[in-house]
Structures are given as C-alpha cells and as structure tokens.
Scaffold this motif. Sequence first.
Motif, mmCIF file in Angstrom:
data_model
loop_
_atom_site.group_PDB
_atom_site.id
_atom_site.type_symbol
_atom_site.label_atom_id
_atom_site.label_comp_id
_atom_site.label_asym_id
_atom_site.label_seq_id
_atom_site.Cartn_x
_atom_site.Cartn_y
_atom_site.Cartn_z
ATOM 1 N N LEU A 105 3.446 8.081 3.079
ATOM 2 C CA LEU A 105 3.577 6.681 2.712
ATOM 3 C C LEU A 105 4.801 6.451 1.834
ATOM 4 O O LEU A 105 5.518 5.454 2.004
ATOM 5 N N ARG A 106 5.058 7.359 0.899
ATOM 6 C CA ARG A 106 6.211 7.203 0.001
ATOM 7 C C ARG A 106 7.516 7.161 0.787
ATOM 8 O O ARG A 106 8.411 6.365 0.484
ATOM 9 N N GLN A 107 7.635 7.988 1.804
ATOM 10 C CA GLN A 107 8.835 7.980 2.649
ATOM 11 C C GLN A 107 8.924 6.681 3.446
ATOM 12 O O GLN A 107 10.008 6.108 3.606
ATOM 13 N N ALA A 108 7.778 6.203 3.909
ATOM 14 C CA ALA A 108 7.762 4.954 4.670
ATOM 15 C C ALA A 108 8.193 3.779 3.800
ATOM 16 O O ALA A 108 8.945 2.903 4.247
ATOM 17 N N GLN A 109 7.734 3.757 2.553
ATOM 18 C CA GLN A 109 8.126 2.669 1.649
ATOM 19 C C GLN A 109 9.628 2.680 1.400
ATOM 20 O O GLN A 109 10.260 1.619 1.362
ATOM 21 N N LEU A 110 10.196 3.858 1.244
ATOM 22 C CA LEU A 110 11.643 3.949 1.031
ATOM 23 C C LEU A 110 12.405 3.444 2.244
ATOM 24 O O LEU A 110 13.426 2.754 2.115
ATOM 25 N N ARG A 111 11.893 3.721 3.434
ATOM 26 C CA ARG A 111 12.553 3.283 4.663
ATOM 27 C C ARG A 111 12.391 1.776 4.897
ATOM 28 O O ARG A 111 13.088 1.206 5.725
ATOM 29 N N VAL A 112 11.457 1.152 4.189
ATOM 30 C CA VAL A 112 11.332 -0.308 4.225
ATOM 31 C C VAL A 112 12.224 -0.944 3.167
ATOM 32 O O VAL A 112 12.931 -1.922 3.423
ATOM 33 N N LEU A 113 12.206 -0.391 1.955
ATOM 34 C CA LEU A 113 12.924 -0.991 0.833
ATOM 35 C C LEU A 113 14.434 -1.008 1.056
ATOM 36 O O LEU A 113 15.102 -2.024 0.795
ATOM 37 N N LEU A 114 14.996 0.097 1.508
ATOM 38 C CA LEU A 114 16.456 0.188 1.631
ATOM 39 C C LEU A 114 17.038 -0.780 2.659
ATOM 40 O O LEU A 114 17.954 -1.545 2.346
ATOM 41 N N PRO A 115 16.547 -0.780 3.902
ATOM 42 C CA PRO A 115 17.132 -1.737 4.865
ATOM 43 C C PRO A 115 16.844 -3.186 4.523
ATOM 44 O O PRO A 115 17.685 -4.057 4.774
ATOM 45 N N PHE A 143 11.037 0.819 -9.135
ATOM 46 C CA PHE A 143 9.681 0.463 -9.585
ATOM 47 C C PHE A 143 8.738 0.320 -8.390
ATOM 48 O O PHE A 143 7.613 0.824 -8.409
ATOM 49 N N LEU A 144 9.200 -0.384 -7.357
ATOM 50 C CA LEU A 144 8.361 -0.573 -6.173
ATOM 51 C C LEU A 144 8.050 0.760 -5.500
ATOM 52 O O LEU A 144 6.933 0.988 -5.028
ATOM 53 N N TRP A 145 9.022 1.630 -5.451
ATOM 54 C CA TRP A 145 8.830 2.923 -4.794
ATOM 55 C C TRP A 145 7.809 3.782 -5.536
ATOM 56 O O TRP A 145 6.959 4.432 -4.929
ATOM 57 N N PHE A 146 7.861 3.750 -6.881
ATOM 58 C CA PHE A 146 6.969 4.593 -7.663
ATOM 59 C C PHE A 146 5.569 3.991 -7.844
ATOM 60 O O PHE A 146 4.587 4.721 -7.936
ATOM 61 N N PHE A 147 5.481 2.648 -7.923
ATOM 62 C CA PHE A 147 4.216 2.038 -8.345
ATOM 63 C C PHE A 147 3.521 1.172 -7.294
ATOM 64 O O PHE A 147 2.360 0.809 -7.485
ATOM 65 N N ALA A 148 4.215 0.794 -6.213
ATOM 66 C CA ALA A 148 3.573 -0.089 -5.224
ATOM 67 C C ALA A 148 2.329 0.554 -4.629
ATOM 68 O O ALA A 148 1.301 -0.112 -4.422
ATOM 69 N N ASP A 149 2.376 1.852 -4.361
ATOM 70 C CA ASP A 149 1.227 2.543 -3.787
ATOM 71 C C ASP A 149 0.027 2.489 -4.730
ATOM 72 O O ASP A 149 -1.119 2.317 -4.311
ATOM 73 N N ARG A 150 0.287 2.609 -6.046
ATOM 74 C CA ARG A 150 -0.808 2.611 -7.019
ATOM 75 C C ARG A 150 -1.345 1.206 -7.295
ATOM 76 O O ARG A 150 -2.545 1.038 -7.538
ATOM 77 N N LEU A 151 -0.467 0.211 -7.280
ATOM 78 C CA LEU A 151 -0.866 -1.138 -7.696
ATOM 79 C C LEU A 151 -1.356 -2.010 -6.551
ATOM 80 O O LEU A 151 -2.029 -3.015 -6.796
ATOM 81 N N LEU A 152 -1.002 -1.663 -5.324
ATOM 82 C CA LEU A 152 -1.410 -2.490 -4.189
ATOM 83 C C LEU A 152 -2.651 -1.918 -3.533
ATOM 84 O O LEU A 152 -2.833 -0.696 -3.489
#
Length: 588
Positions: free
Chosen positions: A90-100, A191-200
Amino acid sequence: MEVTALTTLATVAAVLLTLASTRIAPDVILMAALAFLVIIGILTPGEALVGFANPGVMTIAVLYVVAAGLKETGAIQWVAHRLLGQPKQLRQAQLRVLLPAAGLSAFMNNTTVVAMFIPAIQEWAGRLKLPPSKLLLPLSYAAIIGGTCTLIGTSTNLVVDGLLQTEKGVALGMFDLAWVGVPLVLVGGGFLWFFADRLLPNREGVLEQLESAREYSVEVSVEPKGPLAGKTIQEAGLRNLTHGYLADIERDGRLMTAVPPETDLRAGDILIFIGAPECARELRRIHGLKPANGDVHKLDIAHHHRCLVEAVIGPDFAGLNQTVKQSRFRSRYQAVILSISRAGKRLPGKVGAIKLQVGDTLLLETGQEFVEQYRYRKDFLLVSALNDSTPPDFRKAPWALAILGGMVATSALGLLSILEAAFLAGGVMLASRCVTPSKARRYVDLSVLIVIAASFSLGAAMNKTGAAAQIAQWLMLADDLSPWLALAMVYVMTVVFTELITNNAAAVLMFPIAMAVAEQLGVSFMPFALTIMFAASASFMTPLGYQTNLMVLGPGGYRFTDYLRLGVPLSALVAITALALIPMVWRF
C-alpha cells in the motif's frame, strides 16, 4: 465610516452568508451583488465589469481548452497508467498516486486531473486488492498542493496574478511560486505518505458496495391474453412496488433502459425488476405476469446492453432535498438508480423514498450515451462508466502533452506571456484536432468564470469606499503589530473564507484587505499577495471547501470526520511551511 463603505461591507457579508447557507448558484449571487453595487451608484459599469477583462480570468478560460485537449486524448490516463505500475504494498501504491497527481496538477486544472484519476485508481485498486479509501483522499490533497507549484497550477494563482497586474503592475513568472510550492509538496506529500494509511479508514467505495446494493433481478413476461397488454406501466400498477422497481424492458431482442411510466406494455415483453428477493413473491400476485428465464437470479452487472455509471451529486443538481421519486430522476435523466451511498455507507430502504443530497454517490444503470451527455453538465461532479470497456484513443496523447510542454516552456523562458502562451496552446489543440471546437466549448466552465469576474466588483467596491482599509485597521490589534503576525492573520482569514465559499471568490475578497494591511504596516505587498494564493488553495478540512474533495467523497466511501482527521494536521503543516517560507522569498 462612510455610508458607502458600510453598504459595501453589508453587501459582502450578505454574499458570504448566502453562499455559505443556501443552494443558490454562486454565479447568480455574485452577479446580483454586482448589479446592486452598480444600481445604487457605488460602482460605475466600467468599474463593476473590470473583472471580465482581467488577464487572469481570460487565461483561465483559455486553459479550459488546453485541459480539454489533454482529457479528450486520454493524455492523463496515458501518463497515469505508466506511472501507477504494479506495486506490491500500500505504501508504494500511495507514492505512485501522490507523485503523478502533484506533478500533473502543477500544469493543468486539478479538477480534471482528479476526475481522470478516480476511475483509473478504482480499477487499479480493485485489481491489486487495495482499499480505495486509502488512495483517493490523498489523490485530492496531492492535486491541491501540486497546483501551488506553478502559476497555472490553479485558477486562484491566475486570479491573484491578474489582480497584481491590473492594480500593481506586477506580473509573476511561471515558476516563481515553486520556491514555496515545491517545499509544500515535499512536506505535505511526505505527511500523506507516512500518515494517510494510519489516519484513513479501510472502507468500501460505491463500486465495492455493489454486491450488496440491489442483489437480485427478477424477470417476468407479459401474458399475451392477459389484462396488462396494452396498458401503460403506470396503469398496470408497476411503479409502486414495495420490494423492487421496474428497471428495463426487453422487447424483440432489444433492451429498453429507464423506461418512463407512460410506456405501453406489449404481449411477450420481458420486464426486468431489480430489488430484494421478496420482489418475486410480490410480482406473482399481479395478474397478467408470468415468470421468465427462471424467475429469480443474481443481478448480472456485465449485461452487454447495460451501462453502469457512478455519479456524484453536485450543488447544482435540480432535485436536491427531494426524494428520488419527487425529483423524477428516471424520466429526467433516463437512468435507473441501483444504489445510493452517503458518508461511506449504502443507504438502506426503498430507493425512491431517499432524499438526495450534495455528495451522494449514485450507482446508475443507463444507456451508453449518459456519460457523454452529463459529463459536462453541473448536475453531477463526477460521471464515470464502471463497466466501460472501450479504450480511449491515445494516438494524439503525445501531441497533447507536447503542446502542454511547449506552452510551459515558452512562458517560463519569457518568450510569451502566460496568456499568449495559453492562446497559442489552445489554438494548436484545436488545429491538431486533439479536441473539437464543440467539445472545447463544453469544457469552458462559464459559471466559474462569472463567479471570478463578478467577485472583482466586490473587491473594487471595498477599495473605492475604503471598506478594505477599515477592515485592515480592525486587524491591526496594535500599532507595532509584527508583519509576520499580520501575514498569519491574513492567511487564517483566507482559509476560513475558502472553506465557506469558493477559493477564487475568497482570494478576490481578501486581496484588497491584504493590500491595505501591507500599506498600513508600510511593508511590501508581495508577501501578502502570495499568502492569499497559497491560503486560498489550502482547503483540506471539509469535502465542500474544494471541488476535488467532494469528488472523492463517494468513490472513497468517506465521511466528514475523515477529512478532519487527515485534513487538520495537513492544514497546520502547510500553513506553518508557507508562512515560514513566503517572507524569506518575498521580503517584507
């Protein structure tokens, strides 16, 4: 304070209150305020209409055409599918969403970016078994932050730049904002990369809820010599069932979807009802109908005649606060509602009795033409076909991306102004047939342009009557107020206005106040102008503050508290970073 200043402040207050508390269209409210200021003589017609000739407003209009070319060629999807890839975590997937998302929104309208990414991420997340709720809100936030990196990243930046040009004779360059925007992307994205998984939450979107939405279809046929042949659907009593409703009629091998109540029934018609299993028992009591094709079976969502569509209700939807039945949804849109989701949950009960609200996500069964017809309308914020297997035509996607790159390069190198570069790019998009003129017209959002241009009249009135100077004086809590503290106050006021009304209107209203604060402090106006740019885009705490936040509400299955949980700390981080960096780049 003079009467004209008091009248202007009362008008601004009335506009803010009406925008925040009613469903009246913002362009209607702002144009009414403009007309009022002209009629009572506070502004001349020329002063009131100056916003319609502002270079920033015209640049926004032309960039709609550029965005149309990128969308019609599938350029965003073309880039997205190459960048999303096949992550295993999931962490890799979030990074691939955030950057583009952040990168693309720096150069085009972030609403367009998010609208194109949502269906791609839904399909991608389903394939990788990842929860869409962990990806879609970060997508919206990344697009918002990414838009702060360049002058064309958001319409707010162009509006404030237009005000600076007309009132101060200052024009910003394409990448002048990057000194603050790029650090914001790094801080906010980190912040989104580190905490979105925990807060959402791990919650289902509307597509994942489909299996439990309306699980069964019941097919019955009209008996040739029965009492129903020749009657309309309404006369046959088939519109008021307790456990289901008529969705389609199959006649002579052709499927008729979203049939209106005045449709005549013919002998041999196969009627397809959708509802609970009890629907079959209810239909058996109706004389003139007989079971067809085995009576009850699971709803086959892959039926080749059907088009399943996801639509998020927008603030301009005609049937707000009415039940589905009262809104005449079926006859108005030629579509059947299979399911309604709100705040991340499917609403139980009979669909026809549910009152529709802004942000509700509808799962529709309709014809193939629905998506094209309503994609450009303001009834819905997002319209996407869920089972559309037709691939976009990507042949001109590289051309569209090249045109965008040329526009950015010519403006960044100083060869052309942003308005001139946008005009050239829009013309090439049309000439190369990346988008047709008719579709380009549909993409130009006149209501947004009217809101922005009409907002200028309020700013002009506040300047002319001294109302802006008076508000600035009220903000000066002490004679020796620190410019840093004044900057923070302007930032907070802009954020509050943005959450209550549109971000562009907030920027236009705050601009004269910020200029008056700078003048009274005897410091440069540039830090204050840039603060408005960044603060007006910093809407993370509610789904209503920014359009992209509302667009992901239903598809991500979010609730209002989810926005607060992730948005409040992100807002604080963005504010601290922006307020620390702006005075370092643009000195007081």
